[in-house]
Design an enzyme around this catalytic site. Structure first.
Site, PDB file in Angstrom:
ATOM      1  N   HIS A 147      42.457 -75.202  15.968  1.00 31.06           N
ATOM      2  CA  HIS A 147      43.148 -76.265  16.700  1.00 31.06           C
ATOM      3  C   HIS A 147      43.406 -77.476  15.796  1.00 31.06           C
ATOM      4  CE1 HIS A 147      41.392 -74.570  20.719  1.00 31.06           C
ATOM      5  NE2 HIS A 147      42.473 -73.936  20.339  1.00 31.06           N
ATOM      6  N   HIS A 148      43.369 -77.259  14.473  1.00 32.69           N
ATOM      7  CA  HIS A 148      43.610 -78.407  13.588  1.00 32.69           C
ATOM      8  C   HIS A 148      45.025 -78.930  13.752  1.00 32.69           C
ATOM      9  CE1 HIS A 148      45.540 -75.327  11.100  1.00 32.69           C
ATOM     10  NE2 HIS A 148      46.043 -76.279  10.338  1.00 32.69           N
ATOM     11  N   LYS A 151      49.835 -70.537  17.156  1.00 30.94           N
ATOM     12  CA  LYS A 151      50.987 -69.636  17.012  1.00 30.94           C
ATOM     13  C   LYS A 151      50.525 -68.264  16.569  1.00 30.94           C
ATOM     14  CE  LYS A 151      55.497 -69.243  17.037  1.00 30.94           C
ATOM     15  NZ  LYS A 151      55.327 -67.942  17.708  1.00 30.94           N
ATOM     16  N   LYS A 176      48.246 -68.389   7.075  1.00 29.81           N
ATOM     17  CA  LYS A 176      49.661 -68.131   6.830  1.00 29.81           C
ATOM     18  C   LYS A 176      50.498 -69.375   7.110  1.00 29.81           C
ATOM     19  CE  LYS A 176      50.826 -64.103   8.193  1.00 29.81           C
ATOM     20  NZ  LYS A 176      51.191 -62.936   9.020  1.00 29.81           N
ATOM     21  N   ASP A 231      53.422 -74.333   5.109  1.00 25.41           N
ATOM     22  CA  ASP A 231      53.576 -75.680   5.679  1.00 25.41           C
ATOM     23  C   ASP A 231      54.286 -75.676   7.032  1.00 25.41           C
ATOM     24  OD1 ASP A 231      52.293 -77.047   3.532  1.00 25.41           O
ATOM     25  OD2 ASP A 231      54.105 -76.818   2.328  1.00 25.41           O
ATOM     26  N   LYS A 274      46.486 -65.153  18.018  1.00 25.07           N
ATOM     27  CA  LYS A 274      46.977 -63.783  18.114  1.00 25.07           C
ATOM     28  C   LYS A 274      46.608 -63.227  19.474  1.00 25.07           C
ATOM     29  CE  LYS A 274      49.296 -61.020  15.329  1.00 25.07           C
ATOM     30  NZ  LYS A 274      50.378 -61.477  14.445  1.00 25.07           N
ATOM     31  N   THR A 312      61.081 -61.551   8.915  1.00 26.76           N
ATOM     32  CA  THR A 312      59.904 -61.124   8.158  1.00 26.76           C
ATOM     33  C   THR A 312      60.309 -60.274   6.960  1.00 26.76           C
ATOM     34  OG1 THR A 312      58.625 -61.129  10.218  1.00 26.76           O
ATOM     35  CG2 THR A 312      57.633 -60.052   8.316  1.00 26.76           C
TER      36      THR A 312
END
Length: 469
Positions: free
Chosen positions: A66-67, A72, A96, A101, A108, A196
């Site tokens: 939660h920084h 995501k 990742k 950035d 997940k 991706t």
């Protein structure tokens, strides 16, 4: 080692090089929230007679860090998914995002089902129920946790999740941003489908452009003529193959679940795409020989190996038989920690998953920003950009007295896909350069360097929040 144990091993190895204290490292290492749920779903056995049964479905959602918020990470549907796997994948998502950035914490999700054995209505019911369970626990929303597609899921499932969220929050004007990887008509972004695979291509292309590194491997710079083996021809593997083929690489082998294709002179990827687009079986492609054991292709002699399937594919059992000079991890965790160290000793460059396949989350970030801004990328500046180029050409024509026909693409303004691809290219090039720089400075592998870079960035975020001294 299990998948989670491999991730923790790689983390601990890198953490020792960061200079952080053990309490700081422990805070970054742990998963912040682990959610496990079981719920019943009605399954139709016979639609004509109305017979049905009830199946109990197990689902998971892990928020690793939660920084930064929102968290995501994708949602995968697989009968093999379990809590440890989801925890490992959530951890990788944190690192990742930090490397490229992207201002997200890692998360997940997973549902323990085999989507191939279920009908569309059953998959929809499971998806909507899972989404509602997340919503009730405040684990889904534009500012809290934003899922995306993963193995076994796609735009269809993301549209169902978005619709379910909107039913619970009809007043939320930012509801489109509760999930990414949506269909274009439901707030998705152009360029997300290939993101991706395109990110893998940009990363590999950047890797082979460093003359010093290629000389050490006995290779020339550039992708042209490089022999490539790809494991997996799903979304990521197929787009990786497409872009590398277009850049002049020779895709000599492709492995799939039930077999593989091999052609020492290179497989025509365009023809293979057309073949599959016509709904013909992968192994019936006439331009290559069929290989019954697809795992054997991992050991094929080549310049670049792209594992784009499942985790733990290269392990202590086969690591010494790998003949590739570069391994680009398009999948999550395809190389175990033990195998990674064996490959490193042999001088093989392994481009780690937390860098190599970060293209998906990068473009997911662009989609999230688009949804929050409520305007399509390129809509405000595309025509202005085009007119500016036209005026510039007209000015030079007046000066020189020459008027030449210019292709439309030269003066056209950037559309949404152009901007997405440009932003992705810049992100992957910068990400690779940063990780390579750390690798040279610390005299360590690319994987360890990637973890070092990520851990430092997460620690910096915590420090700025006052969590660390």
């Amino acid at each position: 080692m299990s998948f989670l144990e491999s991730v923790l091993h790689n983390f601990n190895k890198a953490a020792a090089l960061t200079g952080l204290s053990e309490p700081q490292i422990a805070n970054i290492r742990k998963c912040a929230a682990v959610f496990r749920v079981k719920f019943p779903v009605r399954v139709n056995l016979n639609e004509k007679t109305g017979e049905y049964d009830t199946m109990i479905v197990e689902g998971f959602r892990v928020q690793h860090s939660h920084h930064r918020l929102p968290c995501k990470g994708g949602i995968r549907y697989s009968e093999h998914v379990d809590q440890e796997e989801v925890m490992a994948l959530a951890s990788l998502m944190t690192y990742k995002c930090a490397i490229v950035d992207v201002p997200f914490g890692g998360a997940k999700g997973g549902i323990k089902i085999n989507p191939r054995e279920l009908g569309v209505s059953q998959i929809e019911a499971i998806t909507r129920r899972y989404a509602s369970e997340l919503i009730k626990r405040n684990m889904l929303g534009p500012g809290m946790d934003v899922p995306a597609p993963d193995m076994g899921t796609g735009p269809r499932e993301m549209a169902w999740i978005k619709d379910t969220y909107e039913a619970f929050h009809p007043q939320d004007v930012n509801s489109l941003a509760c999930v990414t990887g949506k269909p274009i008509s439901q707030g998705g972004i152009r360029g997300r489908t290939e993101a991706t695979g395109l990110g893998v291509f940009f990363t590999v292309r950047e890797a082979v452009n460093y003359e010093e590194d290629m000389k050490a491997l006995g290779l020339t710079t550039g992708l042209k003529g490089k022999r490539v083996v790809i494991q997996g021809f799903g979304n990521v593997g197929s787009y990786s193959a497409k872009f590398m083929h277009e850049a002049g690489a020779k895709i000599i082998a492709i492995g799939e679940r039930d077999g593989g294709l091999y052609n020492k002179d290179g497989i025509d990827i365009t023809a293979l795409w057309n073949h599959i687009g016509e709904k013909k079986p992968f192994l019936s492609f006439p331009g290559a020989a069929v290989v019954k054991n697809p795992e054997s292709l991992l050991e094929e002699e080549c310049d670049i190996l792209v594992p784009a399937a499942l985790e733990n594919q290269i392990n202590a059992t086969n690591a010494l038989r790998i003949k590739a000079k570069i391994i680009a991890e398009a999948a999550n965790g395809p190389v175990t920690a033990t195998a990674d160290e064996m490959l490193e000793k042999r001088g093989i460059i392994v481009i780690p998953d937390i860098l190599c396949n970060a293209g998906g989350v990068t473009v997911s970030y662009f989609e999230w920003v688009k949804n929050l801004s409520h305007v399509r990328m390129g809509r405000l500046e595309r025509r202005y950009d085009q007119r500016s180029k036209e005026r510039l050409l007209e000015h030079f024509s007046n000066i020189t007295g020459r008027k030449e026909d210019v292709p439309a693409g030269v003066v056209s303004g950037a559309n949404e896909a152009d901007l997405v691809h440009s932003g992705l290219e810049d992100t992957m090039i910068e990400g690779y350069a940063n990780v390579r720089s750390v690798s040279k400075l610390k005299n360590c592998s690319m994987r360890t360097a990637a973890f070092v870079d990520a851990i430092r960035k997460v620690a910096r975020s915590y420090a700025e929040l006052g969590v660390f001294p």
